[in-house]
Design an enzyme around this catalytic site. Structure first.
Site, PDB file in Angstrom:
ATOM      1  CE1 TYR A  32      65.519  57.435  11.673  1.00  0.00           C
ATOM      2  CE2 TYR A  32      66.819  56.980   9.716  1.00  0.00           C
ATOM      3  CZ  TYR A  32      65.981  57.803  10.428  1.00  0.00           C
ATOM      4  OH  TYR A  32      65.590  59.006   9.898  1.00  0.00           O
ATOM      5  N   GLY A  36      66.486  47.190   3.537  1.00  0.00           N
ATOM      6  CA  GLY A  36      67.351  46.035   3.808  1.00  0.00           C
ATOM      7  C   GLY A  36      66.809  45.227   4.976  1.00  0.00           C
ATOM      8  CG  HIS A  37      66.697  46.870   8.968  1.00  0.00           C
ATOM      9  ND1 HIS A  37      66.948  48.218   8.862  1.00  0.00           N
ATOM     10  CD2 HIS A  37      67.690  46.360   9.731  1.00  0.00           C
ATOM     11  CE1 HIS A  37      68.045  48.505   9.534  1.00  0.00           C
ATOM     12  NE2 HIS A  37      68.518  47.402  10.073  1.00  0.00           N
ATOM     13  CE  LYS A 149      76.136  48.408   4.674  1.00  0.00           C
ATOM     14  NZ  LYS A 149      76.119  48.492   6.133  1.00  0.00           N
TER      15      LYS A 149
END
Ligand code: PAF
Length: 286
Positions: A32, A36-37, A149
């Site tokens: 998902y 950020g990924h 994070k």
């Protein structure tokens, strides 16, 4: 781009890449994917010849009352994003291959797995360390990229890699935020419009803590209290923890000398969100 489901095929492929003299960068994910990924992937892409992304929602890191069943999954969408990001291989193993019948071997990073999220998610970091170690054995990367994070996760993985003498460089990548400050997370998708508005208090409170430190406050308790007040004012928020702690050991601080980690976990509606920042006495922070 290749999608590999079979764990033996992944190992063979990794071996072949290594034998050809090429380097492997690895970004482990639970899918998902969000911006950020994609930033982690870009960081990996720049550092090695072959980029492998794993997509595996790891049952071992979810508690019995957590969202394993409802965790968002969309392999088609993730594959399209990976292709655009220049990923060479998606590794998408089956849970029964990672944890076959009779499975009983786990990795425990003792101290760093306790405190902060570890106190509220018993067994979580044991599940993370175990799956990451297994993925490392299957993907055989030269380096792996993780987001800051998940600060405690990154600390646990760094410790595990050092303690087990794994020959893998761990790259920590700064938190990627929406333009309004919300830290990117696959779980943001659970938030309705009002909750999303409340969730902005998290990043706002990190900024507030930075300001306090810069203006001379040094007592962790007073910083934590101010952060708690800012977050609690927003509807639908329920604080799990707000902690000012040592950035390496994650242990409690009596006083902030130069810098500290401010880490927090808050439920907004039913969604559990985490965020953190290194706060420093210097103007501007990190
Ligand atoms: O950060 C995550 O998405 C997961 O904890 C990880 C590192 C992929 C292990 O399942």
């Amino acid at each position: 781009m290749e999608i590999i489901n079979d764990i033996h095929q992944m190992q063979k492929k990794a071996e072949a890449v290594r034998n050809s003299g090429k380097t492997i960068a690895f970004v482990p994910t639970m899918g998902y994917l969000h911006a950020g990924h994609l930033a982690l992937m870009r960081a990996g892409r720049q550092r090695a010849d072959v980029l492998v992304v794993s997509i595996f929602v790891n049952p071992a890191q979810f508690g019995p009352k957590e969202d394993f069943g409802s965790y968002p999954r969309d392999l088609d969408r993730d594959s399209a994003l990976c292709r655009e990001a220049g990923v060479d291989i998606i590794f998408h193993p089956a849970a029964e291959d990672i944890y076959p019948r009779g499975y009983q071997t786990y990795i425990e990073v003792e101290k760093l797995s306790h405190g902060l999220c570890g106190d509220f998610r018993p067994g979580h970091f044991r599940g993370v360390a175990t799956v990451v170690a297994k993925l490392f054995h299957l993907v055989k990367p030269h380096l792996a990229v993780f987001g800051q994070k998940d600060y405690q996760q990154l600390a646990v993985i760094r410790r595990m890699v050092a303690d087990l003498n794994l020959d893998i460089e761990i790259v920590g990548y700064p938190t990627v935020r929406e333009t309004d400050g919300l830290a990117m997370s696959s779980r943001n998708t659970y938030l309705n419009a009002a909750e999303r508005q409340s969730a902005l208090a998290l990043s706002r409170s990190l900024e507030q803590a930075q300001q306090m430190l810069q203006e001379g406050e040094r007592a962790p308790g007073r910083i934590e209290q101010a952060v708690r007040e800012t977050i609690s004012r927003e509807p639908a928020t329920e604080i799990e923890y707000v902690r000012v702690c040592h950035p390496d050991s994650l242990s409690e601080l009596k006083w902030v000398e130069n810098s500290a980690l401010l880490a927090l976990a808050v439920r907004v509606g039913k969604t559990r969100l985490i965020d953190n920042r290194i706060i420093t006495t210097k103007p501007g922070g990190e």
